[in-house]
Design a protein around this motif. Structure first.
Motif, PDB file in Angstrom:
ATOM      1  N   THR A  54     -64.593 -19.830 -13.014  1.00  0.00           N
ATOM      2  CA  THR A  54     -64.326 -19.406 -14.478  1.00  0.00           C
ATOM      3  C   THR A  54     -65.810 -19.133 -14.933  1.00  0.00           C
ATOM      4  OG1 THR A  54     -64.236 -21.608 -15.235  1.00  0.00           O
ATOM      5  CG2 THR A  54     -62.255 -20.449 -15.012  1.00  0.00           C
ATOM      6  N   VAL A  55     -66.543 -19.566 -14.247  1.00  0.00           N
ATOM      7  CA  VAL A  55     -68.068 -19.705 -14.551  1.00  0.00           C
ATOM      8  C   VAL A  55     -69.212 -18.714 -13.873  1.00  0.00           C
ATOM      9  CG1 VAL A  55     -67.873 -21.803 -15.605  1.00  0.00           C
ATOM     10  CG2 VAL A  55     -68.231 -21.753 -13.190  1.00  0.00           C
ATOM     11  N   HIS A  56     -70.328 -19.184 -13.978  1.00  0.00           N
ATOM     12  CA  HIS A  56     -71.551 -18.309 -13.650  1.00  0.00           C
ATOM     13  C   HIS A  56     -72.740 -19.330 -13.219  1.00  0.00           C
ATOM     14  CE1 HIS A  56     -74.862 -15.726 -15.175  1.00  0.00           C
ATOM     15  NE2 HIS A  56     -75.477 -17.050 -15.140  1.00  0.00           N
ATOM     16  N   ASN A  57     -73.080 -19.164 -11.994  1.00  0.00           N
ATOM     17  CA  ASN A  57     -74.299 -19.878 -11.326  1.00  0.00           C
ATOM     18  C   ASN A  57     -75.503 -19.653 -12.413  1.00  0.00           C
ATOM     19  OD1 ASN A  57     -73.165 -20.861  -9.259  1.00  0.00           O
ATOM     20  ND2 ASN A  57     -73.325 -19.129  -8.057  1.00  0.00           N
ATOM     21  N   LEU A  58     -76.310 -20.703 -12.518  1.00  0.00           N
ATOM     22  CA  LEU A  58     -77.723 -20.649 -13.068  1.00  0.00           C
ATOM     23  C   LEU A  58     -78.660 -20.067 -11.960  1.00  0.00           C
ATOM     24  CD1 LEU A  58     -78.174 -23.915 -15.232  1.00  0.00           C
ATOM     25  CD2 LEU A  58     -77.339 -21.588 -15.931  1.00  0.00           C
ATOM     26  N   TYR A  59     -78.439 -20.509 -10.831  1.00  0.00           N
ATOM     27  CA  TYR A  59     -78.955 -19.899  -9.417  1.00  0.00           C
ATOM     28  C   TYR A  59     -78.152 -20.398  -8.442  1.00  0.00           C
ATOM     29  CZ  TYR A  59     -83.770 -19.530 -11.798  1.00  0.00           C
ATOM     30  OH  TYR A  59     -84.670 -19.713 -12.596  1.00  0.00           O
TER      31      TYR A  59
END
Length: 198
Positions: A127-132
């Motif tokens: 449900t989210v997004h990697n910073l890196y």
């Protein structure tokens, strides 16, 4: 967090990560770890107190209804992990329900401990997004202090649909309790003769 891969030659990505960390309501010390300490951030977590679970659930159902989405009985807005509380939703949750969480940036080598029953989200997964690009190792466990919360979560999972990914009892709380009692009784029986002496 065992690995954080930062692509070379993409200076604009560093600015984007900094903006994400700032928009995530991170404190100044965390921002300095990234900007001055040159540490590698992998995930942005938002962790809430277990006591606020029902308020968060109610809020997510309310937002879903406002957006014309259904709230089936055998689904749960927290366990479904279908929502990411961005800055505006976190602000609204605080204003309308008085619920505020903690923003934690997990850097390479950091460990994040999440107490049993504490709703949380991390900008790293489905449900989210990697910073890196990052790799984390996660371990679920049952501590004696949190057996009650773990058992309560197991009961919540039972009401989810049979096809839900969280339907099964992953922690096996009943088995943990059974074996703990069995071991305690075994130790008491083994030392029974020494316990009866004055």
């Amino acid at each position: 967090m065992v690995y954080v891969g930062i692509p070379k030659g993409q200076a604009d990505q560093e600015e984007e990560v900094l903006k994400t960390i700032q928009d995530g309501d991170s404190d100044e010390l965390t921002i300095k770890r990234f900007t001055e300490g040159r540490e590698k951030p992998g995930a942005l977590w938002h962790i809430y107190a277990a006591k606020d679970t029902e308020k968060i659930r109610e809020f997510l159902k309310k937002v879903a209804e406002e957006q014309g989405q259904e709230n089936p009985v055998d689904h749960d807005p927290i366990h479904d992990q279908s929502w990411y509380l961005d800055r505006s939703l976190r602000k609204r949750l605080h204003q309308e329900y008085g619920v505020q969480g903690w923003a934690i940036v997990q850097f390479l080598g950091d460990v994040v401990f999440i107490p049993a029953g504490a709703p949380h989200q991390a900008r790293t997964g489905d449900t989210v997004h990697n910073l890196y690009s990052c790799i984390k190792v996660a371990e679920d466990f049952v501590s004696p202090e949190h057996v009650k919360h773990c058992f309560w979560l197991t009961q919540e999972f039972r009401y989810l649909s049979h096809t839900h990914t969280n339907h099964e009892d992953k922690l096996q709380v009943k088995n943990v309790i059974y074996h703990a009692v069995k071991d305690a009784v075994g130790i008491l029986r083994a030392n029974e003769s020494s316990l009866s002496r004055p």
